[in-house]
Each structure stands twice: as structure tokens, then as C-alpha cells.
Design a protein around this motif. Structure first.
Motif, PDB file in Angstrom:
ATOM      1  N   TYR A   1      44.431  46.686  44.137  1.00  0.00           N
ATOM      2  CA  TYR A   1      43.487  45.724  43.582  1.00  0.00           C
ATOM      3  C   TYR A   1      43.855  45.421  42.130  1.00  0.00           C
ATOM      4  O   TYR A   1      44.363  46.275  41.392  1.00  0.00           O
ATOM      5  CB  TYR A   1      42.058  46.267  43.644  1.00  0.00           C
ATOM      6  N   SER A   2      43.538  44.201  41.738  1.00  0.00           N
ATOM      7  CA  SER A   2      43.780  43.803  40.353  1.00  0.00           C
ATOM      8  C   SER A   2      42.895  42.632  40.008  1.00  0.00           C
ATOM      9  O   SER A   2      42.454  41.874  40.894  1.00  0.00           O
ATOM     10  CB  SER A   2      45.251  43.419  40.142  1.00  0.00           C
ATOM     11  N   ILE A   3      42.532  42.542  38.702  1.00  0.00           N
ATOM     12  CA  ILE A   3      41.764  41.410  38.187  1.00  0.00           C
ATOM     13  C   ILE A   3      42.753  40.468  37.522  1.00  0.00           C
ATOM     14  O   ILE A   3      43.460  40.852  36.584  1.00  0.00           O
ATOM     15  CB  ILE A   3      40.690  41.872  37.187  1.00  0.00           C
ATOM     16  N   ARG A   4      42.831  39.231  37.955  1.00  0.00           N
ATOM     17  CA  ARG A   4      43.834  38.298  37.440  1.00  0.00           C
ATOM     18  C   ARG A   4      43.252  37.057  36.785  1.00  0.00           C
ATOM     19  O   ARG A   4      43.984  36.295  36.177  1.00  0.00           O
ATOM     20  CB  ARG A   4      44.781  37.866  38.560  1.00  0.00           C
ATOM     21  N   ASP A   5      41.922  36.858  36.940  1.00  0.00           N
ATOM     22  CA  ASP A   5      41.357  35.639  36.375  1.00  0.00           C
ATOM     23  C   ASP A   5      39.861  35.834  36.220  1.00  0.00           C
ATOM     24  O   ASP A   5      39.275  36.827  36.684  1.00  0.00           O
ATOM     25  CB  ASP A   5      41.658  34.444  37.280  1.00  0.00           C
ATOM     26  N   GLY A   6      39.227  34.888  35.536  1.00  0.00           N
ATOM     27  CA  GLY A   6      37.773  34.907  35.360  1.00  0.00           C
ATOM     28  C   GLY A   6      37.391  35.079  33.915  1.00  0.00           C
ATOM     29  O   GLY A   6      38.188  35.493  33.064  1.00  0.00           O
ATOM     30  N   SER A   7      36.101  34.742  33.624  1.00  0.00           N
ATOM     31  CA  SER A   7      35.613  34.847  32.254  1.00  0.00           C
ATOM     32  C   SER A   7      35.494  36.289  31.798  1.00  0.00           C
ATOM     33  O   SER A   7      35.467  36.569  30.602  1.00  0.00           O
ATOM     34  CB  SER A   7      34.244  34.159  32.137  1.00  0.00           C
ATOM     35  N   GLY A   8      35.433  37.232  32.749  1.00  0.00           N
ATOM     36  CA  GLY A   8      35.313  38.636  32.373  1.00  0.00           C
ATOM     37  C   GLY A   8      36.638  39.357  32.283  1.00  0.00           C
ATOM     38  O   GLY A   8      36.664  40.598  32.223  1.00  0.00           O
ATOM     39  N   LEU A   9      37.767  38.584  32.256  1.00  0.00           N
ATOM     40  CA  LEU A   9      39.090  39.189  32.164  1.00  0.00           C
ATOM     41  C   LEU A   9      39.207  39.913  30.839  1.00  0.00           C
ATOM     42  O   LEU A   9      38.999  39.339  29.773  1.00  0.00           O
ATOM     43  CB  LEU A   9      40.175  38.119  32.286  1.00  0.00           C
ATOM     44  N   GLY A  10      39.453  41.201  30.892  1.00  0.00           N
ATOM     45  CA  GLY A  10      39.510  42.018  29.694  1.00  0.00           C
ATOM     46  C   GLY A  10      38.231  42.775  29.421  1.00  0.00           C
ATOM     47  O   GLY A  10      38.236  43.751  28.666  1.00  0.00           O
ATOM     48  N   ARG A  11      37.140  42.297  29.977  1.00  0.00           N
ATOM     49  CA  ARG A  11      35.856  42.985  29.791  1.00  0.00           C
ATOM     50  C   ARG A  11      35.646  44.080  30.842  1.00  0.00           C
ATOM     51  O   ARG A  11      34.882  45.016  30.626  1.00  0.00           O
ATOM     52  CB  ARG A  11      34.698  41.994  29.895  1.00  0.00           C
ATOM     53  N   PHE A  12      36.354  43.925  31.976  1.00  0.00           N
ATOM     54  CA  PHE A  12      36.167  44.864  33.076  1.00  0.00           C
ATOM     55  C   PHE A  12      37.527  45.326  33.576  1.00  0.00           C
ATOM     56  O   PHE A  12      38.535  44.608  33.476  1.00  0.00           O
ATOM     57  CB  PHE A  12      35.378  44.213  34.224  1.00  0.00           C
ATOM     58  N   ASN A  13      37.572  46.504  34.129  1.00  0.00           N
ATOM     59  CA  ASN A  13      38.738  47.074  34.797  1.00  0.00           C
ATOM     60  C   ASN A  13      38.412  47.275  36.261  1.00  0.00           C
ATOM     61  O   ASN A  13      37.236  47.348  36.651  1.00  0.00           O
ATOM     62  CB  ASN A  13      39.139  48.415  34.165  1.00  0.00           C
ATOM     63  N   ILE A  14      39.526  47.378  37.069  1.00  0.00           N
ATOM     64  CA  ILE A  14      39.336  47.707  38.472  1.00  0.00           C
ATOM     65  C   ILE A  14      40.336  48.792  38.829  1.00  0.00           C
ATOM     66  O   ILE A  14      41.493  48.774  38.405  1.00  0.00           O
ATOM     67  CB  ILE A  14      39.513  46.470  39.379  1.00  0.00           C
ATOM     68  N   ASP A  15      39.870  49.769  39.535  1.00  0.00           N
ATOM     69  CA  ASP A  15      40.747  50.821  40.029  1.00  0.00           C
ATOM     70  C   ASP A  15      41.611  50.235  41.131  1.00  0.00           C
ATOM     71  O   ASP A  15      41.076  49.720  42.124  1.00  0.00           O
ATOM     72  CB  ASP A  15      39.920  52.006  40.541  1.00  0.00           C
TER      73      ASP A  15
END
Length: 1232
Positions: free
Chosen positions: A1080-1094
């Protein structure tokens, strides 16, 4: 409280605080005012890109990497989506899903009887979607570009399905012989397929992806001349989906033929025949054809162009089978083609189909033109020699170029030829007889060769020599001159002439006399004139002398003489001279008359007339008488009767020869009485007689000298002596044969006692100069080298040296001189062969003698001794310096070097000067011995093989190099380990094939040991190599990860700590193994950098401090990616709401207020309204107001509530300080 919100009383808040308050106020107002919504009603993008697989089931949603939809500015909007165009077939349906503040646009395939998507029919749809708000006049449009993704639903097809090729039996291994072609309408990996043979084939291999069929074994036409091959095209996806069905089959028919592959090749060696050849050969033509059998046999070679008159033919003859000679068919017209012929040749073989060679142009040179013509070096030789030249003097050397070996020169008979002779071998022309006997200025000779067809003219100019003597016009000259002529008077002119030219004929005159003469001669005109006064009385009466006429010739002058007689005429030019003067004496008074008183005497040197005497004074009385002839003075009359008793008489007497008078002399006579002695007279002597006697003596002597010259003989004009050789003349002389032309050998010394031309000696070689090697300088006697000597041809010459004088008659003498020609190192050693060659085994041991070379030197002694050496820089061979035997000096290896070209030098042992040498080539060819193992190229192999390659695919070609020849160079391959038959190798070609399927998951690496072995006899050699086979994983990742929902919602308090778990997303993947493992990975969105994903669990947690007042919610795009070779992925939208916490104090609209109020204003007058706001949403309605300071007199009150219905929150109070002043005074309100 004194401090709130971090501001100090009495300070002005920064501008940033004002800006933040203003923005917050505007946002609050805009949210509460109706009519502002249409400004924000629009899709997030004007165009969206989405994908969907073909053949998708009903109600399958398209996948987009972007959030499709409209952001809800007004949460009360009821939005509906509708596809307005682009879906004519009705494949798609638009749906709306609202999550939080966003209305998602979801597009799916329709259910029911709708048609199935087919990418091969249409792979793209551009939908126009309209969004509207129910009950309001709000609309928005967007475009959705749907790309239909390929599914592996088609199989490859051959086109055509049948192939046929014909190849030659001699086709080399690995040659591509054919290519089959199949196509698959699918794209990407779905369109990939493999080619392979249906049945096992050893002689051919097919490339799994290109379809190229290559030869992997040796063909034998006699064993089999046709191969029927079946090729399959298998979709790579079939194996992945567990289906091994074959989509298509093609047939390939390979016909083996002994093809006439090679065309004949022509090799031509031109030849210039001799003109006397009866059947001249102009060129030798050889034909080669690399084919075998009839294909390699030559049917004919013909002249296809360049022979318009059919004058040439190709005759098949010679020691070789395919050797032809170009000869004459008939007489060739060389005059019409002076530059020769350009013949075009072409050969054809007996193959089928018949093949022709490339045309070959052969230039047949004109033998008459190309042959260097023999001609004299000059057509005309112009030379000149002295007319003094005696017989044997070198005139000229004529030469033919090039000079034939049997050359013979001749003088054509003629009037002038008798005066010369020619050496028939050397072309040296010399004089045969004296040339001054014939008065001729030019001689012309014609020199011919032996055959008489070549001629050269020799023009010999005779240089004038001083060989003529001046000749006087008279035999003698006689002249008369008076002695009285003045000095410089011309007496006589003599004249002579000379037949020579130039200075040789220019004449000057001189008087040849041993005595001084009163004459001189003009040396140019011959005029004789007096140089002093002549005196007949004291000089000879006759002058006889010789006048010499001399020319200006060289080396000596010729002279002739003539007798000149000049007679001197006597002139009365002298006065008489008295012998005695100043006489005085005494006579007696009675001296008798007639008595002899005294006598005077005068002498006249001229002696022309008798002297007469005369008394010129003192005899006035006549007492005396002077006899005019005798000079006797007598008394003429008596003194006694004169009356003179005592007296003196002074007589002056003169003498005359009739013209000249002598100076008067005095005779003083004293008369005395008494007796007087007879010797009473005395005179002074003048010695005239003595002087006259002396003059006469001188004259007599002069006459005597002249008479002596009359008897003098001219010893210089007579050639009395002949020339003689000096005693130092040697009998023999030794000379080196390499003396250069012009070198001095010997200066011959001679002498001749004569003078002038009588003693001038000329030198010549009258005989013995057989090879014309020598010449002697006619003037100096210097013996020189005229032409190069060659001791090997002639080692001794006996020269007749003859010398001549130039006297008349001419005299000569001769001596023999032996010339011994000594050896010089002028011959290089000559090898007996132009080149040498030898074959030896490469295994020949050190010291093995392989050949003997020999060179010979014509020189003598050390000059002719030969020593041998190897010039080539080599360690493998050496030579015996004395015998010329070449032997092996080091280990040989044919594979390193198959042949050697050695330069062998033969050098003489000359002890002085430069040593001479010659060089010959020795070619040593090494015969092969099987001493080399096959060497793999490269030494090891590494290949990568896809795990899904079909069985029978060639995965590697082995290559070896065995430099041995024959069977020793033929290699066979084998596998030492084949991993239970998983691999096999072709023995001849070295092709390694798969014999079983590979599986990356079971084994990723194979290390094959291969052996290459030659067929050498009696011992075969082998070598081993390794082939590393790396199995490459094939993409078996068929399924993408998927989320159960397209979007999820979560929430977290704004004061949550870093790392607080918010929610968990989970995706599934139906693949197994690594292909089914999800990250899993976060690649976009307004919360990019505000949240992490394991990346393993999918748990989303906070990664930064949150502030609801700054951002109340966040969107995240979470990707789920598998670990396949070609990773697949899917995404989900995550909405996270930030829950509010009361963590902010209320803020007034302005930090400072400046209200104005009139003094004496009544109670309850409104002064100002204070407005405040709390950023926390839960506390905004609970605000209360109060005055905390600055109102000690309680003039002012403040309403604790506002007109706004604010939510009650915990008590936070703004601290205000209000200061009032009178109407005319300043006042202000300061908020702290």
C-alpha cells in the motif's frame, strides 16, 4: 487577566493577524449568504481518463486515477449525472455517490442484454457527462475518455500457412534459410506468441519470436534432399491460463539442391611475347569455380568484345585443366591499333542453371610499342679534337641503348672513315692517322650496328692548332741609309703571313740579335726604324741581323727568321780636328826662305776628302806659306829684308775637308836674332789620332761581331732530338677494378731535348686498349680510366704507349705498359635460386636442418668469401653462417604462425671498403599436426532464458576454434550434464536446445558443462566449457489487486498525536505467490504528507500535527500494488474528517477601536458595538462580553450578549480597555 492570546497591552497587533481575521470573516459570511453556490458548481477536471477491460461483465465500473465528480460547495445540493453523448451503443451508465463534500461520478457497464465491449472493434470511447442539481438551475459538463484494455481473447494466425524454400547443400551452419510469419490481433503481452516445431528437428532451429528458421546441422544431398517441417505458433498466454491449445500451424518444405552457387572467376596474367615468337602467347587465363561436380566444370572461355576482326583465340592448353592461352588466330593489325587491344573475356560453367563469370578486360599490349627500341643514345654526336692529334687519340664513344649483349659497332666506309677506327665492342672511336696532313676542318663518320639498320652520325670538328710557321714575303731584305738620318727614321718594312687561324695566325716581329743595334722593329707592322744617331765613323758600315716573325699560338709559338742587311751611308758630318794645337816656337831672324818652320796636321774622321789647310789670320804681311795639302809651314820671304828686327807672329790656321772647317789653331812664332835650336817649337797634343784609332778599333770590333752573327746557326728551328721515356717509366701497373671513370692511374714522364714544338710531346695509346677502359691525356700524359673495368671479364691489358713530338720531321717513341686489374669488391654474392621454399612439420624439433641455401661471389679472396645470416627478426629459425644450412632454432606452432617468410642475406667478407650482399626470400610452410585442443569462444557462456520458451528452442550456440587442419580441426560437442534431459546439444553445430520445459519457481539457474572434442588421429583433443543458464521469470501476474469499495470515510481528532491510527484499507489479489502480495502507498490527495500508510497492513495513521481550524478534512488516494514482474495496482479514495477540539480563544474583529461620543451625552447612548468570533465551531455561540479595565467611574456598560446566536462554550473573555476623552480631546480605545 493581563495577558491573553500572547498580546501585550499597549502594543499594535501585527498585520498578519488582521489579514487572518479578515479572511475568516469573509468565509463565514459567504457560507451564510444565499446565491453564492453557482460560482463553485463544476467538475474537478474538464477531461477524465478511465480504463475498462474488454469483455467485462455487467455492472463493472471503469477505473480512473483521478477523482471524477463535483465538490459540494453546498451540502444541500442533490446532484445527478447523465451521459449525454459518446455512448451510442449504450454500453455505459453514469451514477452519483456522495461522500462528505464530494459527489463522485461513477461509470459502469450496463447489465441485461447489452453488447460486450470488444477492443478489437473499438478501443476508445469519449463520453460527455452532464451534472445538474435537482431543483436548481445549476449544470456542469465534463468529458470522460474511456480506454478499452486488451484481454487475451485471440490466438495467433499464420499467413501464409505454407512455405517452400530451396537451399544449397553447402549452406553454412547458422544460416537463415526461411522465415514464417504469424500475427495476433491482441496487443501488448497478450499478442505475444512463440514459434516452435511440432516434431523434434535436429537439422533446423526456429527462433521462438522472429520465426526465422536456421540451419543447425550439416546437409547431405545424397542422404535426403527434402525436409517437411511443421511450425506451430502458440500464444504465450495459453500457458499462463493453463491452456496448451495451438492456434495455428504452418508447413515449411525445404528442398536441398546442389545449387550452382558460385560463378566462375577469371585470373589473367598478361605476357609480352618476343617479336620472333612463331606462336606468341599474349596472356595466360585460368578459370576457377568453387562448385562441385558439373556446377564446377568450365564449359568455355570466350572473347565477347574487343576483337572486331577476330584476330585472337583462347587455346586450352597448359599443365592445368582450366588454363587457357590468348594467341593469334591470324596476323594482328598492330598498326591500326598502336596502343593494343582491350579484350573482354567471359567464362561459363556447365551447371544448371548455367552461370557466367564477371567480364574481365585484358589489355593486349602492342609488342612493338611496348618493347623498348634499340637506338643510339644520340642521333648525332658532335665532337672536336686538335689537329695535332696523333693516331690513337680518343675522339668519341657511341653507344646503343639498350646495348645488346652481342653488340658490334662499325664505321661505314667513306672518305673520312680512313682517318679513324672504332672499337667494335665498346664503340670507342680513335684517330687512325695524323690529321694535320689533310687540311680539312670537319670530318663526318657514320656508325652502324652489326646489322646496319641503326645509324648515328659523328661530326668531328678539327680544332685549329698552331702547326704553321709564319712565312716572310722575301727571302732576305737589304736597305741603305745615311748616317745622318734622324732618330726614328723608318729604314725598312718586313712582312710575313701565317695560315693558322686566330691567335695561331697572329704575327708579331722582333729583331733577333745578340748585339745592340741602333734599330728597332714595330712588333705589329714590321717597320724597322733607327733608335739612335748613326755614325759611320764609329759604327759598322753594314748591319746584318735577323728579323723573327712569331705567331701567338699555343702551347708554343711558331717562328720564322729572315736576314736583313742595312748599309750605312757615310756623310761628311765631321770637321777636321788638329792633332796639335797652341803651337809656339822661335825662329831666327835669318831663317831661310822656304825653310820648314813647323807642320800642322788635321785628321778628318769622315775620310771622304783630303784635308786642306789655310792661314786665316796673322799672315797679313805674307811672310809665311802653309802648304794646303801637307800642312807644312814655310817661310815665304825673308825676314831680314823686312826691316823687322824682333817680332812675334800669331798665326791662326784652320783645316777644311771641303765643307767643314776645323776649329782654328794658333801658331805663335817669335823671331829672334842668333841661332835657334831646331826643336824650338812646342804644341799641345789633342790626342785626335788616338781617338780616331779607338773609333776604328770599335768599328772593327763591331764588324767582327756582326760577322760572328753571320756565322751563327739556328739550333732552335731544327728537330734534332726525338722524345724519350723517363727512366721511371714502369713496366707494369696494378689498378683496382672499381676505380671510377675519370680516375687517374699514372702520369707518364718523358723528355725531349729540343725546344719549342720540337720538344713538345704528345701521348697516345696506340694499341692494347681492347675494352676501351683507358685513355691518356694527349698533352699531359696522364693515364686515366675511360670506361669501367671488370676484372672478372679482363684482368690484364698490354697498352702500347706512343709519344710524338711536334717537330718537323716528327719523331716518336713507344713503350709497352702492362695494366694488371686487381680485384675489387664489386660483385655481390648471387644466390643460385631467386627464392627458396620448404615444407616442414610444425612438430620439428630444435636443430632440425630444413634447407641449404647457396650464394656465389665472383670476386677473389675475402671479397669472394660468403657468410650467411637471417635478416628477419625471428627466434624460430637460424642459419649456419658458413654452410648456409637453415635449421629450427625454437619451438614451432603452425596455429600461431602457419608460414614464415625469411630474408636470408649472403654477405662477402671484404676487409676494406663496403661489404656487398644480396638477399633472398626463404618461405617456410608448416605442415599441421593435431596439437591444439578446441578452444571455446568465449571461454564460458551466460544466457538468460524465459521460463515459458517452448521445447526445442535453441537457447545458445556454442562456438569453438580449433586451428588444426583436416580432422584435427573438426569438432564435435557433447553435454557432460543435461539435468535429467532438460537440455540437449547438437554434436555438429553446438546448438543447445531445451528438451523439457523450464519453471522459474522451481529452479532459476542451471550450470551446464559442455565438451568439445576434435577428430584428430591418432589422438583426439578436447576441452570443457560452462554454460550458465539463467531462467527469467515470465509475467504470470494476471490479476490486479482490488478494493471492495471505491472510497472509504474516516475521522480523527485534531489534537491526536503523531502516529494515531485513523483507519485501515484492505485490497485483495487473486494471484498466488509474489504476484498476490499487496503493498500500500499514498500517492495523491490533499492529505499527502499529513498521513502515512503501513505498506503491509494498509493502516493509515497521522504523520503531522492536525488543526481543524486550518483544514477540516483531507482526501487521500491510496494505491494497492502487487509484487509481480510487471506490477499491477488499483486505488481507493479515502476521506478523513478532522474532529474539532476547543483549542482557540475568541478574537475581536479589530484589535483597537476609536469610537466618538459627545460630552454631556445622556445615559444609555450607544457608543460602539464590539464583535468577536471563536474559530472553534463548538464555542462560537457561547461568547459573553464585559469591560475589564479602564472604566473606574463606571461611565460605560457593555451588553454581555450579542445579537448573534452563538453557541455557548467554556468561558474565554476578550480583555478590553476603553479610554474616553472630552469632545475636543483625543480619545481612543485600546484592546489588549
Amino acid at each position: 487577566m493581563d495577558v491573553t492570546m500572547g498580546c501585550c497591552v499597549g502594543t499594535r497587533p501585527p498585520p498578519s493577524c488582521l489579514i487572518l481575521l479578515l479572511l475568516k470573516l469573509l468565509a463565514t459570511v459567504s457560507q451564510g449568504l444565499p446565491g453564492t453556490g453557482p460560482l463553485g458548481f463544476h467538475f474537478t477536471q474538464s477531461v477524465y481518463n478511465a480504463t475498462v477491460y474488454e469483455n467485462s461483465a455487467a455492472r463493472t465500473y471503469v477505473n480512473s486515477q483521478s477523482r471524477m465528480g463535483i465538490t459540494l460547495i453546498d451540502l444541500s445540493w442533490d446532484i445527478k449525472y447523465r451521459i449525454v453523448s459518446g455512448d451510442e451503443e449504450g454500453f455505459f451508465k453514469a451514477e452519483e455517490v456522495i461522500i462528505a463534500d464530494f459527489c463522485f461520478l461513477r461509470i459502469r457497464t450496463k447489465g441485461g442484454n447489452s453488447a460486450i465491449l470488444n477492443r478489437e472493434i473499438q478501443d476508445n470511447y469519449l463520453l460527455i457527462v452532464k451534472g445538474s442539481v435537482r431543483g436548481e438551475d445549476l449544470e456542469a459538463w465534463t468529458k470522460v475518455n474511456i480506454q478499452v484494455l486488451d484481454m487475451n481473447d485471440l490466438r495467433p494466425l499464420f499467413s501464409p500457412t505454407t512455405y517452400s524454400v530451396t537451399i544449397a547443400e553447402s549452406t553454412p551452419l547458422r544460416t537463415s534459410v526461411a522465415q514464417v510469419t504469424a500475427t495476433d490481433a491482441d496487443i501488448g503481452s497478450n499478442g505475444e506468441f512463440y514459434y516452435y516445431f511440432k516434431n523434434k528437428v535436429d537439422l533446423f532451429s526456429v527462433h521462438p519470436t522472429s520465426g526465422v528458421i536456421s540451419l543447425s546441422g550439416r546437409l547431405n544431398y545424397d542422404e535426403k534432399n527434402r525436409y517437411d517441417l511443421e511450425i506451430l505458433a502458440v500464444d504465450r498466454g495459453m500457458k499462463l491460463y493453463g491452456n496448451n491449445g495451438v492456434s495455428s500451424t504452418a508447413k515449411l518444405y525445404v528442398h536441398i539442391e546442389r545449387i550452382n552457387e558460385h560463378t566462375p572467376t577469371l585470373h589473367v596474367v598478361t605476357h609480352i611475347p618476343f617479336l620472333l615468337d612463331r606462336e606468341p602467347t599474349y596472356a595466360v587465363v585460368t578459370v576457377n569455380d568453387l562448385d562441385e561436380g558439373a556446377n564446377g566444370e568450365i564449359e568455355s572461355v570466350s572473347i565477347v568484345a574487343g576483337d572486331p576482326f577476330d584476330q585472337f583465340l583462347l587455346a586450352k592448353e597448359g599443365k592445368w585443366m582450366n588454363e587457357y592461352r590468348i594467341k593469334e588466330r591470324k596476323q594482328v593489325d598492330w598498326e591500326g591499333f598502336p596502343y593494343g587491344y582491350n579484350l573482354t573475356l567471359q567464362a561459363k560453367d556447365k551447371g544448371s542453371p548455367q552461370k557466367f563469370s564477371a567480364v574481365k578486360i585484358v589489355h593486349i599490349a602492342n609488342p612493338k610499342r611496348d618493347t623498348v627500341p634499340i637506338r643510339f643514345e644520340k642521333e648525332t654526336y658532335d665532337v672536336s679534337i686538335s689537329e695535332f692529334s696523333p693516331p690513337g687519340v680518343v675522339v668519341a664513344i657511341v653507344k646503343l641503348s639498350p646495348e645488346p649483349l652481342d653488340v658490334e659497332y662499325k664505321l661505314s666506309p667513306g672518305e673520312d672513315a680512313q682517318f679513324f677506327k672504332i672499337n667494335p665492342r665498346s664503340g670507342l672511336i680513335v684517330t687512325a692517322q695524323p690529321l694535320n696532313t689533310v687540311k680539312k676542318e670537319v670530318y663526318k663518320l657514320v656508325v652502324t650496328n652489326k646489322e646496319g639498320d641503326l645509324k648515328a652520325q659523328v661530326t668531328i670538328g678539327i680544332e685549329d692548332a698552331n702547326d704553321h710557321t709564319p712565312e716572310f714575303q722575301q727571302l732576305l731584305y737589304d736597305a741603305f741609309v745615311n748616317e745622318s738620318v734622324p732618330v726614328g727614321t723608318s729604314v725598312l718594312t718586313v712582312s710575313a703571313s701565317d695560315k693558322d687561324k686566330g691567335e695561331n695566325g697572329y704575327i708579331t716581329y722582333s729583331i733577333a740579335s745578340l748585339n745592340l743595334l741602333p734599330f728597332a722593329i714595330n712588333q705589329f707592322t714590321g717597320v724597322i726604324s733607327t733608335t739612335e744617331e748613326l755614325d759611320f765613323e764609329s759604327s759598322p758600315e753594314i748591319y746584318r741581323f735577323i728579323v723573327r716573325a712569331s705567331d701567338w699560338g699555343s702551347p708554343y709559338r711558331h717562328e720564322s727568321e729572315v736576314n736583313v742587311t742595312i748599309r750605312i751611308g757615310n756623310v761628311n758630318d765631321n770637321s777636321p780636328l788638329f792633332e796639335k794645337v797652341a803651337c809656339q816656337g822661335v825662329i831666327s831672324y835669318d831663317f831661310p826662305v822656304g825653310g820648314h818652320i813647323t807642320a800642322v796636321s788635321a785628321i778628318d774622321i769622315d775620310e771622304l776628302e783630303l784635308v786642306k789647310y789655310k792661314i786665316i789670320s796673322g799672315n797679313e804681311l805674307g811672310f809665311f806659306y802653309l802648304n794646303p795639302d801637307s800642312g807644312v809651314l814655310q817661310l815665304k820671304k825673308s825676314l831680314m829684308n823686312s826691316g823687322i828686327k824682333n817680332g812675334n807672329f800669331a798665326l791662326r790656321i784652320t783645316a777644311t775637308d771641303g765643307e767643314n772647317f776645323a776649329d782654328p789653331m794658333s801658331v805663335n812664332i817669335s823671331v829672334l836674332h842668333g841661332k835657334v835650336s831646331s826643336k824650338s817649337f812646342s804644341c799641345r797634343e789633342t790626342r785626335v789620332a788616338q781617338k780616331l784609332a779607338e773609333k776604328l778599333l770599335i768599328k772593327a770590333k763591331a764588324n767582327g761581331k756582326l760577322n760572328l752573327e753571320d756565322g751563327f746557326l739556328d739550333f732552335y728551328s731544327i728537330n734534332r732530338q726525338g722524345p724519350h721515356f723517363d727512366k721511371s717509366f714502369p713496366s707494369d701497373v696494378a689498378v683496382k677494378e672499381n676505380l671510377p671513370v675519370g680516375a687517374n692511374i699514372l702520369k707518364i714522364k718523358v723528355y725531349d731535348a729540343d725546344s719549342g714544338f720540337n720538344g713538345k710531346v704528345l701521348f697516345t695509346i696506340s694499341d692494347g686498349n681492347t675494352d676501351s677502359c683507358f685513355n691518356i691525356d694527349m698533352e699531359t700524359g696522364q693515364l686515366k680510366v675511360l670506361m669501367p673495368m671488370d676484372r672478372e671479364h679482363t684482368d690484364l691489358y698490354l697498352l702500347n704507349i706512343t709519344i710524338y713530338d711536334l717537330g718537323n720531321p716528327q719523331k716518336s717513341s713507344w713503350r709497352l705498359l702492362t695494366i694488371n686489374v686487381e680485384d675489387a669488391n664489386d660483385n655481390s654474392p648471387i644466390f643460385l635460386q631467386d627464392s627458396y621454399s620448404v615444407n616442414i612439420l610444425e612438430s620439428s624439433s630444435i636443430g632440425t636442418e630444413i634447407i641449404q641455401v647457396e650464394a656465389r661471389d665472383k670476386d677473389l679472396g675475402s671479397n669472394g668469401e660468403v657468410t650467411y645470416s637471417v635478416l628477419t627478426d625471428t627466434q624460430q629459425f637460424a642459419i649456419n653462417s658458413s654452410t648456409g644450412i637453415v635449421y629450427v632454432a625454437d619451438q614451432l606452432d603452425r596455429e600461431t604462425k602457419a608460414n614464415y617468410s625469411l630474408k636470408i642475406e649472403a654477405r662477402d667478407k671484404a676487409e676494406s671498403g663496403q661489404q656487398l650482399f644480396s638477399v633472398v626470400t626463404l618461405k617456410v610452410f608448416l605442415d599441421d599436426v593435431n596439437d591444439c585442443s578446441p578452444a571455446f569462444i568465449p571461454s564460458s557462456y551466460s544466457v538468460k532464458v524465459l521460463e515459458d520458451l517452448p521445447v526445442g528452442t535453441v537457447i545458445a550456440w556454442l562456438e569453438t576454434h580449433d586451428p588444426d587442419l583436416g580432422l584435427g580441426g573438426q569438432v564435435r560437442y557433447s553435454l557432460v550434464n543435461d539435468y535429467n534431459g532438460r537440455f540437449e546439444i547438437d554434436k555438429a553445430s553446438g546448438a543447445i536446445r531445451l528438451s523439457k520445459e523450464l519453471d522459474y519457481e522451481k529452479q532459476q539457474l542451471y550450470n551446464l558443462t559442455v565438451r568439445a572434442k576434435d577428430k584428430g588421429r591418432p589422438v583426439s583433443l578436447s576441452s570443457v566449457s560452462f554454460v550458465e543458464v539463467e531462467v527469467v521469470d515470465v509475467n504470470e501476474n494476471l490479476h490486479s489487486p482490488y478494493f471492495p469499495d471505491f472510497a472509504v470515510v474516516g475521522s480523527v481528532k485534531e489534537n491526536s498525536r503523531l502516529g494515531t491510527s485513523v483507519l485501515k484499507v484492505t485490497a485483495r489479489d487473486e494471484d498466488t505467490g509474489r504476484d498476490g502480495e499487496v503493498q500500500y502507498s499514498i500517492r495523491d490527495g490533499s492529505g499527502l504528507g499529513r498521513f502515512n500508510i503501513d505498506d503491509e497492513s494498509g493502516v493509515i495513521s497521522t504523520a503531522d500535527i492536525l488543526d481543524r481550524e486550518t483544514a477540516g478534512s483531507y482526501w487521500l488516494t491510496v494505491y494497492a500494488t502487487d509484487r509481480g514482474v510487471v506490477p499491477l495496482y488499483s486505488s481507493i479514495e479515502v476521506y478523513i474528517e478532522i474532529e474539532d477540539v476547543n483549542d482557540n480563544a475568541p478574537l475581536t474583529s479589530d484589535p483597537i477601536y476609536y469610537p466618538v461620543i459627545m460630552e454631556n451625552s445622556p445615559k444609555d447612548v450607544s457608543v460602539i458595538q464590539i464583535q468577536a468570533e471563536d474559530p472553534d465551531s463548538s464555542s462560537n455561540e457561547k461568547l459573553t462580553y464585559r469591560i475589564t479595565s479602564g472604566n473606574p467611574q463606571n461611565f460605560f456598560t457593555i451588553n454581555t450578549k450579542t445579537e448573534w446566536n452563538l453557541h455557548k462554550d467554556r468561558t474565554f473573555v476578550s480583555l478590553l480597555a476603553i479610554v474616553f476623552s472630552a469632545l475636543n480631546s483625543d480619545w481612543q480605545m485600546v484592546g489588549i
